[in-house]
Design an enzyme around this catalytic site. Structure first.
Site, PDB file in Angstrom:
ATOM      1  N   GLN A   1      77.971  33.514 -12.194  1.00 35.87           N
ATOM      2  CA  GLN A   1      77.009  35.000 -12.847  1.00 35.87           C
ATOM      3  C   GLN A   1      76.110  35.458 -12.526  1.00 35.87           C
ATOM      4  OE1 GLN A   1      75.308  33.717 -17.164  1.00 35.87           O
ATOM      5  NE2 GLN A   1      75.824  31.887 -15.895  1.00 35.87           N
ATOM      6  N   ASN A   2      75.972  34.156 -10.805  1.00 36.01           N
ATOM      7  CA  ASN A   2      75.163  35.167  -9.628  1.00 36.01           C
ATOM      8  C   ASN A   2      74.997  36.483  -9.499  1.00 36.01           C
ATOM      9  OD1 ASN A   2      73.946  33.210 -10.373  1.00 36.01           O
ATOM     10  ND2 ASN A   2      73.791  31.949  -8.976  1.00 36.01           N
TER      11      ASN A   2
ATOM     12  N   HIS B   1      79.262  39.007 -13.089  1.00 31.90           N
ATOM     13  CA  HIS B   1      79.248  39.529 -13.031  1.00 31.90           C
ATOM     14  C   HIS B   1      78.512  40.847 -11.982  1.00 31.90           C
ATOM     15  CE1 HIS B   1      76.308  37.076 -16.277  1.00 31.90           C
ATOM     16  NE2 HIS B   1      77.733  37.445 -16.963  1.00 31.90           N
TER      17      HIS B   1
ATOM     18  N   CYS C   1      81.670  54.274  -6.684  1.00 37.23           N
ATOM     19  CA  CYS C   1      81.176  55.757  -6.761  1.00 37.23           C
ATOM     20  C   CYS C   1      81.455  55.825  -8.574  1.00 37.23           C
ATOM     21  CB  CYS C   1      81.980  56.686  -6.721  1.00 37.23           C
ATOM     22  SG  CYS C   1      81.671  58.877  -6.768  1.00 37.23           S
TER      23      CYS C   1
ATOM     24  N   GLY D   1      72.641  24.965 -13.041  1.00 38.72           N
ATOM     25  CA  GLY D   1      71.573  26.256 -13.464  1.00 38.72           C
ATOM     26  C   GLY D   1      72.102  27.959 -14.339  1.00 38.72           C
ATOM     27  N   THR D   2      72.111  27.262 -15.792  1.00 36.74           N
ATOM     28  CA  THR D   2      72.269  28.456 -16.231  1.00 36.74           C
ATOM     29  C   THR D   2      72.051  28.514 -17.518  1.00 36.74           C
ATOM     30  OG1 THR D   2      73.449  30.073 -17.266  1.00 36.74           O
ATOM     31  CG2 THR D   2      75.041  28.600 -16.703  1.00 36.74           C
TER      32      THR D   2
ATOM     33  N   ASN E   1      70.866  21.229 -15.216  1.00 37.78           N
ATOM     34  CA  ASN E   1      70.161  22.383 -15.086  1.00 37.78           C
ATOM     35  C   ASN E   1      68.906  21.746 -15.266  1.00 37.78           C
ATOM     36  OD1 ASN E   1      69.933  24.827 -15.162  1.00 37.78           O
ATOM     37  ND2 ASN E   1      68.933  24.962 -17.380  1.00 37.78           N
ATOM     38  N   LEU E   2      67.552  22.295 -14.895  1.00 34.55           N
ATOM     39  CA  LEU E   2      66.209  22.276 -15.067  1.00 34.55           C
ATOM     40  C   LEU E   2      65.347  21.880 -16.411  1.00 34.55           C
ATOM     41  CD1 LEU E   2      64.238  21.230 -12.748  1.00 34.55           C
ATOM     42  CD2 LEU E   2      63.769  24.181 -13.055  1.00 34.55           C
TER      43      LEU E   2
ATOM     44  N   GLU F   1      67.650  22.048 -20.139  1.00 39.90           N
ATOM     45  CA  GLU F   1      68.020  21.751 -21.185  1.00 39.90           C
ATOM     46  C   GLU F   1      68.546  23.108 -21.684  1.00 39.90           C
ATOM     47  OE1 GLU F   1      68.319  17.696 -24.653  1.00 39.90           O
ATOM     48  OE2 GLU F   1      68.213  19.975 -25.560  1.00 39.90           O
TER      49      GLU F   1
END
Ligand code: APR
Ligand code: ZN
Length: 237
Positions: free
Chosen positions: A94-95, A112, A120, A179-180, A205-206, A208
């Site tokens: 997603q980054n 993303h 353009c 990490g999401t 993940n950091l 939950e």
């Protein structure tokens, strides 16, 4: 027990948390990227139409930050997993910071978009950020002179690679999220689809993640600190 063999099919989905240890801000933490902005103003097509200058200011700053950042051990651990699995590996991110590719990952779907690209609004021609004149408030298309926009998928727009991802999820043995926060769909729903198709699901993940209910095995911590050792463990013969 996670046991990944060279024949395993593994999909990894990453979010802003994997780049946190590279010094790039996440979105929803305190003083996160969205805290000082109204998301609709800087991450939606309507916001860009209303005030393209403000949007360009925001993304030029994020692009410069991403150029100064370096991949961290978690990015390199995923390169190692890709080398071990070859075509059995896919990385959905997603980054938009480009750190996975800079670390050496090649099977990457940037759903993303990417800070490194713009296109353009009129003729659709794509350009690399490093090749355009960023001194202009609103960079102009080298081909037709219309305004360029960052190649970022904004809220209300369709992420890239959904068709390819649907096919890959049907066959994967492991679906790993790193990490999401698991709050933005469709990415947050991939792990449920994988689980329903029989894959084992893992999260690192950091905190939950929101979609913890779809996760078989959860590792709490900083990805740069714990992912390298976990991957060593998972692929041990
Ligand atoms: N290691 C692992 N996880 C971490 C770390 C770290 N060092 N630091 C933070 N995290 C976790 C946080 O606990 C949080 O759950 O990373 C997650 C980041 O969540 P968000 O800020 O919501 O970012 P993300 O999930 O990538 O957002 C998804 O939303 O705003 C849109 O398009 C934007 O791609 C983004 C999408
Ligand atoms: Zn053009």
């Amino acid at each position: 027990m996670v046991r990944i063999t060279p024949k395993s099919k593994v999909i990894v989905l990453t979010g802003a948390g994997i780049s946190a240890e590279s010094g790039i801000g996440t979105f929803r933490a305190a003083n996160g990227l969205w805290e000082n902005h109204n998301v609709q103003d800087i991450a939606s097509p309507e916001g860009f139409k209303r005030n393209p200058c403000l949007v360009w200011q925001f993304y030029k700053k994020r692009w410069l930050q991403s150029q100064e950042a370096m991949p961290n051990p978690a990015h390199f651990a995923l390169v190692k997993l890709e080398q071990y699995l070859g075509d059995g590996f896919r990385l959905i991110t997603q980054n938009v910071d480009g750190l996975h590719s800079r670390a050496g990952s090649s099977r990457v779907w940037e759903i993303h978009g990417s800070l490194n690209r713009c296109y353009c609004t009129n003729c659709g021609v794509s350009a690399a950020m490093q090749d355009i004149d960023l001194t202009q408030d609103i960079p102009l298309c080298p081909k037709c002179g219309s305004s360029l926009r960052p190649d970022i998928v904004w809220f209300g727009e369709i992420p890239y690679f959904l068709f390819e991802i649907e096919g890959a999820i049907k066959q994967c043995d492991y679906f790993i999220i790193v990490g999401t926060s698991g709050v933005v769909y469709p990415a947050a729903g991939f792990v449920l689809t994988a689980s329903l198709m029989g894959a084992k699901t893992i999260a690192l993940n950091l905190d939950e993640p929101d979609n913890i209910g779809f996760i078989d095995t959860f590792y709490q911590g900083k990805s740069g600190e714990i992912l390298p050792a976990l991957i060593e463990e998972w692929i041990k013969p």
